[in-house]
Design an enzyme around this catalytic site. Structure first.
Site, PDB file in Angstrom:
ATOM      1  N   ASP A  98       0.784  -1.238   0.000  1.00  0.00           N
ATOM      2  CA  ASP A  98       0.000   0.000   0.000  1.00  0.00           C
ATOM      3  C   ASP A  98       0.812   1.283   0.000  1.00  0.00           C
ATOM      4  O   ASP A  98       0.302   2.335   0.363  1.00  0.00           O
ATOM      5  CB  ASP A  98      -0.913  -0.002   1.230  1.00  0.00           C
ATOM      6  CG  ASP A  98      -0.130  -0.168   2.532  1.00  0.00           C
ATOM      7  OD1 ASP A  98       1.102  -0.037   2.499  1.00  0.00           O
ATOM      8  OD2 ASP A  98      -0.764  -0.424   3.573  1.00  0.00           O
ATOM      9  N   GLU A 120       0.187  -9.131  -1.289  1.00  0.00           N
ATOM     10  CA  GLU A 120      -0.571  -8.615  -0.128  1.00  0.00           C
ATOM     11  C   GLU A 120      -1.764  -7.777  -0.623  1.00  0.00           C
ATOM     12  O   GLU A 120      -1.994  -6.651  -0.180  1.00  0.00           O
ATOM     13  CB  GLU A 120       0.299  -7.813   0.842  1.00  0.00           C
ATOM     14  CG  GLU A 120      -0.296  -7.705   2.231  1.00  0.00           C
ATOM     15  CD  GLU A 120       0.518  -6.830   3.186  1.00  0.00           C
ATOM     16  OE1 GLU A 120       0.436  -5.607   3.088  1.00  0.00           O
ATOM     17  OE2 GLU A 120       1.230  -7.400   4.029  1.00  0.00           O
ATOM     18  N   GLU A 134      -2.801   4.916   2.638  1.00  0.00           N
ATOM     19  CA  GLU A 134      -2.610   3.524   2.223  1.00  0.00           C
ATOM     20  C   GLU A 134      -3.886   2.848   1.728  1.00  0.00           C
ATOM     21  O   GLU A 134      -3.841   2.024   0.814  1.00  0.00           O
ATOM     22  CB  GLU A 134      -1.997   2.723   3.378  1.00  0.00           C
ATOM     23  CG  GLU A 134      -0.528   3.048   3.668  1.00  0.00           C
ATOM     24  CD  GLU A 134      -0.322   4.268   4.556  1.00  0.00           C
ATOM     25  OE1 GLU A 134      -1.325   4.881   4.974  1.00  0.00           O
ATOM     26  OE2 GLU A 134       0.840   4.622   4.819  1.00  0.00           O
ATOM     27  N   HIS A 214       4.333   5.062  13.315  1.00  0.00           N
ATOM     28  CA  HIS A 214       4.720   5.983  12.240  1.00  0.00           C
ATOM     29  C   HIS A 214       3.555   6.490  11.402  1.00  0.00           C
ATOM     30  O   HIS A 214       3.755   7.220  10.429  1.00  0.00           O
ATOM     31  CB  HIS A 214       5.708   5.298  11.297  1.00  0.00           C
ATOM     32  CG  HIS A 214       5.093   4.127  10.572  1.00  0.00           C
ATOM     33  ND1 HIS A 214       4.336   4.292   9.433  1.00  0.00           N
ATOM     34  CD2 HIS A 214       5.103   2.809  10.823  1.00  0.00           C
ATOM     35  CE1 HIS A 214       3.918   3.099   9.033  1.00  0.00           C
ATOM     36  NE2 HIS A 214       4.361   2.182   9.857  1.00  0.00           N
ATOM     37  N   ARG A 216       0.664   8.329   9.431  1.00  0.00           N
ATOM     38  CA  ARG A 216       0.333   9.741   9.179  1.00  0.00           C
ATOM     39  C   ARG A 216      -0.907  10.189   9.955  1.00  0.00           C
ATOM     40  O   ARG A 216      -0.964  11.313  10.434  1.00  0.00           O
ATOM     41  CB  ARG A 216       0.062   9.940   7.679  1.00  0.00           C
ATOM     42  CG  ARG A 216       1.296  10.203   6.880  1.00  0.00           C
ATOM     43  CD  ARG A 216       0.954  10.384   5.408  1.00  0.00           C
ATOM     44  NE  ARG A 216       2.081  10.979   4.705  1.00  0.00           N
ATOM     45  CZ  ARG A 216       3.224  10.347   4.466  1.00  0.00           C
ATOM     46  NH1 ARG A 216       3.424   9.119   4.889  1.00  0.00           N
ATOM     47  NH2 ARG A 216       4.192  10.965   3.813  1.00  0.00           N
ATOM     48  N   HIS A 246      11.010   5.500  14.478  1.00  0.00           N
ATOM     49  CA  HIS A 246      10.982   5.636  13.013  1.00  0.00           C
ATOM     50  C   HIS A 246      11.658   6.946  12.610  1.00  0.00           C
ATOM     51  O   HIS A 246      11.568   7.945  13.334  1.00  0.00           O
ATOM     52  CB  HIS A 246       9.511   5.638  12.584  1.00  0.00           C
ATOM     53  CG  HIS A 246       9.285   5.458  11.110  1.00  0.00           C
ATOM     54  ND1 HIS A 246       9.565   6.437  10.180  1.00  0.00           N
ATOM     55  CD2 HIS A 246       8.788   4.415  10.396  1.00  0.00           C
ATOM     56  CE1 HIS A 246       9.241   6.014   8.971  1.00  0.00           C
ATOM     57  NE2 HIS A 246       8.768   4.771   9.077  1.00  0.00           N
TER      58      HIS A 246
HETATM   59  C1  UD1 Z   1       6.020   4.899   4.440  1.00  0.00           C
HETATM   60  C2  UD1 Z   1       4.724   4.469   3.749  1.00  0.00           C
HETATM   61  C3  UD1 Z   1       3.839   3.691   4.721  1.00  0.00           C
HETATM   62  C4  UD1 Z   1       4.616   2.562   5.358  1.00  0.00           C
HETATM   63  C5  UD1 Z   1       5.858   3.112   6.016  1.00  0.00           C
HETATM   64  C6  UD1 Z   1       6.684   2.008   6.600  1.00  0.00           C
HETATM   65  C7  UD1 Z   1       3.656   5.844   2.010  1.00  0.00           C
HETATM   66  C8  UD1 Z   1       2.805   7.013   1.720  1.00  0.00           C
HETATM   67  N1  UD1 Z   1       3.983   5.632   3.306  1.00  0.00           N
HETATM   68  O1  UD1 Z   1       5.686   5.855   5.439  1.00  0.00           O
HETATM   69  O2  UD1 Z   1       2.719   3.174   4.018  1.00  0.00           O
HETATM   70  O3  UD1 Z   1       3.794   1.923   6.304  1.00  0.00           O
HETATM   71  O4  UD1 Z   1       6.651   3.787   5.021  1.00  0.00           O
HETATM   72  O5  UD1 Z   1       7.664   2.495   7.473  1.00  0.00           O
HETATM   73  O6  UD1 Z   1       4.067   5.151   1.108  1.00  0.00           O
HETATM   74  N2  UD1 Z   1      13.121   8.613   6.553  1.00  0.00           N
HETATM   75  C9  UD1 Z   1      14.509   8.593   6.662  1.00  0.00           C
HETATM   76  N3  UD1 Z   1      15.160   7.403   6.399  1.00  0.00           N
HETATM   77  C10 UD1 Z   1      14.522   6.265   6.083  1.00  0.00           C
HETATM   78  C11 UD1 Z   1      13.118   6.285   6.002  1.00  0.00           C
HETATM   79  C12 UD1 Z   1      12.433   7.474   6.234  1.00  0.00           C
HETATM   80  O7  UD1 Z   1      15.141   9.596   6.958  1.00  0.00           O
HETATM   81  O8  UD1 Z   1      15.180   5.240   5.853  1.00  0.00           O
HETATM   82  C13 UD1 Z   1      12.411   9.899   6.797  1.00  0.00           C
HETATM   83  C14 UD1 Z   1      12.632  10.898   5.651  1.00  0.00           C
HETATM   84  O9  UD1 Z   1      12.661  12.199   6.175  1.00  0.00           O
HETATM   85  C15 UD1 Z   1      11.366  10.695   4.793  1.00  0.00           C
HETATM   86  C16 UD1 Z   1      10.338  10.478   5.877  1.00  0.00           C
HETATM   87  O10 UD1 Z   1      11.000   9.658   6.849  1.00  0.00           O
HETATM   88  O11 UD1 Z   1      11.079  11.798   3.971  1.00  0.00           O
HETATM   89  C17 UD1 Z   1       9.035   9.879   5.448  1.00  0.00           C
HETATM   90  O12 UD1 Z   1       9.221   8.712   4.660  1.00  0.00           O
HETATM   91  P1  UD1 Z   1       7.974   8.187   3.753  1.00  0.00           P
HETATM   92  O13 UD1 Z   1       8.390   6.922   3.095  1.00  0.00           O
HETATM   93  O14 UD1 Z   1       7.481   9.276   2.899  1.00  0.00           O
HETATM   94  O15 UD1 Z   1       6.842   7.935   4.816  1.00  0.00           O
HETATM   95  P2  UD1 Z   1       6.739   6.914   5.995  1.00  0.00           P
HETATM   96  O16 UD1 Z   1       6.032   7.611   7.096  1.00  0.00           O
HETATM   97  O17 UD1 Z   1       8.050   6.267   6.238  1.00  0.00           O
HETATM   98  N1  UDP Z   2      10.945  -3.546  11.998  1.00  0.00           N
HETATM   99  C1  UDP Z   2      12.348  -3.564  11.994  1.00  0.00           C
HETATM  100  N2  UDP Z   2      13.014  -2.699  12.825  1.00  0.00           N
HETATM  101  C2  UDP Z   2      12.379  -1.842  13.645  1.00  0.00           C
HETATM  102  C3  UDP Z   2      10.959  -1.810  13.638  1.00  0.00           C
HETATM  103  C4  UDP Z   2      10.270  -2.666  12.796  1.00  0.00           C
HETATM  104  O1  UDP Z   2      12.943  -4.345  11.251  1.00  0.00           O
HETATM  105  O2  UDP Z   2      13.057  -1.095  14.378  1.00  0.00           O
HETATM  106  C5  UDP Z   2      10.217  -4.431  11.072  1.00  0.00           C
HETATM  107  C6  UDP Z   2       9.071  -5.228  11.663  1.00  0.00           C
HETATM  108  O3  UDP Z   2       9.520  -6.486  12.130  1.00  0.00           O
HETATM  109  C7  UDP Z   2       8.108  -5.360  10.491  1.00  0.00           C
HETATM  110  C8  UDP Z   2       8.351  -4.105   9.680  1.00  0.00           C
HETATM  111  O4  UDP Z   2       9.618  -3.588  10.106  1.00  0.00           O
HETATM  112  O5  UDP Z   2       8.441  -6.465   9.666  1.00  0.00           O
HETATM  113  C9  UDP Z   2       7.267  -3.080   9.904  1.00  0.00           C
HETATM  114  O6  UDP Z   2       7.611  -1.877   9.287  1.00  0.00           O
HETATM  115  P1  UDP Z   2       6.850  -0.522   9.543  1.00  0.00           P
HETATM  116  O7  UDP Z   2       6.253  -0.530  10.891  1.00  0.00           O
HETATM  117  O8  UDP Z   2       7.817   0.565   9.208  1.00  0.00           O
HETATM  118  O9  UDP Z   2       5.748  -0.482   8.399  1.00  0.00           O
HETATM  119  P2  UDP Z   2       4.284  -1.106   8.241  1.00  0.00           P
HETATM  120  O10 UDP Z   2       4.364  -2.567   8.480  1.00  0.00           O
HETATM  121  O11 UDP Z   2       3.395  -0.400   9.207  1.00  0.00           O
HETATM  122  O12 UDP Z   2       3.910  -0.762   6.842  1.00  0.00           O
END
Ligand code: UD1
Ligand code: UDP
Length: 374
Positions: A98, A120, A134, A214, A216, A246
């Site tokens: 998603d 999924e 999502e 994490h 939104r 996160h």
């Molecule tokens: C994204 C996904 C969400 C998923 C989540 C898993 C969308 C809209 N959102 O949300 O569905 O559940 O990932 O974690 O697709 N950042 C870093 N380093 C990283 C990752 C993130 O610095 O390795 C920071 C950056 O500032 C980035 C921000 O997090 O711009 C947001 O990342 P983004 O992927 O847009 O949204 P998530 O909240 O991570």
């Molecule tokens: N996870 C990880 N390290 C962490 C927190 C979570 O490897 O510090 C793993 C967790 O086991 C799961 C996945 O990350 O498999 C979940 O990711 P996240 O919560 O970012 O996204 P979502 O599942 O909500 O899309």
């Protein structure tokens, strides 16, 4: 059968974890030419997973920007996919779940004429605003996809009710269980530096409450309530809260400012997958808004309080090991307190159940592709 070209696209931590076992299966089979494209919607959190599963992408779009927004990201995924699709001309493109990566990559692959496979598929809340964005991403990807790999019968029923033909749906179990089993096998008896450091942070004799978050829809007031609840839980007797935070700045900012400096709250950086599994196994209780954690914890026999009002994963809620508590301070505190103090309530919620599969989801997906190309 001619060699089929398979492109597997992902960009965030959870997609990488859930697609890794599929990459391994396709790559090991000479009937396929398999390539991985990462959008790098996440960077550090994606690279942690690539390292653990030893996956080297053929294409890395390197898209992540600090504090990125949905407009930029979605547009960048679509345009970034164009040269990849033009140079590889895949027969099948696999996307997951998603995220902006999955919906953008699915749309670009449709433009390129590839068949789109959604892993999924079929999870729904039917509430466009929760999870945001999502739920809409999933529905859009379902309109685009040619093949829908649904993790459960409930997810398949959602797709059927939307008019998708049963011929295009395959119920597989969730690939997260394939990943979890693969990882647990790899780390049996193993201890890396990160796990050693974690061990040194654990306070002896305490019950560990593991937190992740994490979403939104929880930014702002939701995270304030979650942090206040964590402060109160951390004051309970013999409790240590451990929270790998996160990297999203909308999460870092409130969590670090409200929870730093409390003895029984340990804030750490996101953990690599093996260390996170290790910590889940050591924990008494999980508080989360994560999708993947809701799926993994029941198969480890760990109760989960989900800090959301809706879930597209009702199976573990029905089985009684996951409970929705919203992002409401008082509800989170009272439900956590019950589980931490009442052994009967705890035993009821810590059943070892497996509603999300038995670790053979990826094999079912590969079999389906082979059957179609017999
Ligand atoms: C994204 C996904 C969400 C998923 C989540 C898993 C969308 C809209 N959102 O949300 O569905 O559940 O990932 O974690 O697709 N950042 C870093 N380093 C990283 C990752 C993130 O610095 O390795 C920071 C950056 O500032 C980035 C921000 O997090 O711009 C947001 O990342 P983004 O992927 O847009 O949204 P998530 O909240 O991570
Ligand atoms: N996870 C990880 N390290 C962490 C927190 C979570 O490897 O510090 C793993 C967790 O086991 C799961 C996945 O990350 O498999 C979940 O990711 P996240 O919560 O970012 O996204 P979502 O599942 O909500 O899309």
């Amino acid at each position: 059968m001619k060699e089929l070209k398979i492109l597997i696209v992902f960009g965030t931590r959870p997609e990488a974890i859930k697609m890794a076992p599929l990459v391994k299966l396709f790559a090991a089979d000479p009937r396929f030419e398999t390539r991985v494209c990462v959008t790098a919607q996440h960077r550090e959190m994606l690279d942690q997973v690539l390292r653990f599963f030893e996956i080297t992408p053929a294409y890395d779009l390197d898209l992540m920007k600090p504090g990125q927004d949905l407009y930029h990201l979605t547009a960048a995924v679509i345009t970034g996919m164009k040269p990849v699709l033009e140079s590889f001309s895949p027969d099948y493109v696999f996307v997951h779940g998603d995220t902006s990566t999955s919906t953008g990559a699915a749309l670009a692959s449709f433009y390129a004429g590839a068949r789109v496979c959604h892993v999924e598929a079929g999870l729904r809340t039917y509430n466009k605003r929760s999870p945001f964005p999502e739920e809409v991403n999933r529905q859009l990807t379902a309109r685009i996809a040619d093949l829908h790999f649904a993790p459960t019968n409930t997810a398949a029923a959602n797709l059927l009710s939307e008019g998708i033909s049963s011929q295009q749906i395959c119920v597989t179990g969730n690939t997260v269980i394939d990943a979890l089993l693969w990882a647990r096998k790899k780390i049996a008896g193993y201890e890396d530096d990160e796990i050693r450091e974690l061990k040194s942070l654990i306070q002896p004799g305490k019950k560990i409450v593991l937190v992740t978050g994490h979403r939104r829809e929880n930014f702002g007031d939701g995270f304030l309530q979650i942090c206040r609840a964590i402060r109160r839980i951390a004051e309970m007797e013999n409790v240590q809260v451990i929270y790998p935070v996160h990297l999203n700045p909308n999460v870092q900012q409130p969590v670090r400012s409200l929870l730093t400096g409390i003895d029984t709250v340990t804030l750490i950086s996101p953990l690599a997958y093996p260390a996170f599994i290790w910590l889940m196994e050591k924990s008494t209780l999980l508080l989360t808004d994560s999708g993947g954690v809701q799926e993994e914890a029941p198969s480890l026999g760990k109760p989960v309080l989900v800090m959301r009002n809706t879930t597209e994963r009702p199976e573990a809620v029905h089985a009684g090991t996951v409970k929705l508590v919203g992002a409401h301070e008082d509800t989170i505190v009272s439900e956590a307190s019950l589980l931490l103090t009442d052994p009967v309530a705890y035993a009821r919620m810590s059943q070892n159940i497996n509603p999300y599969g038995d670790g053979t989801a990826c094999a079912s997906i590969v079999r389906k592709i082979l059957a179609l190309n017999g």
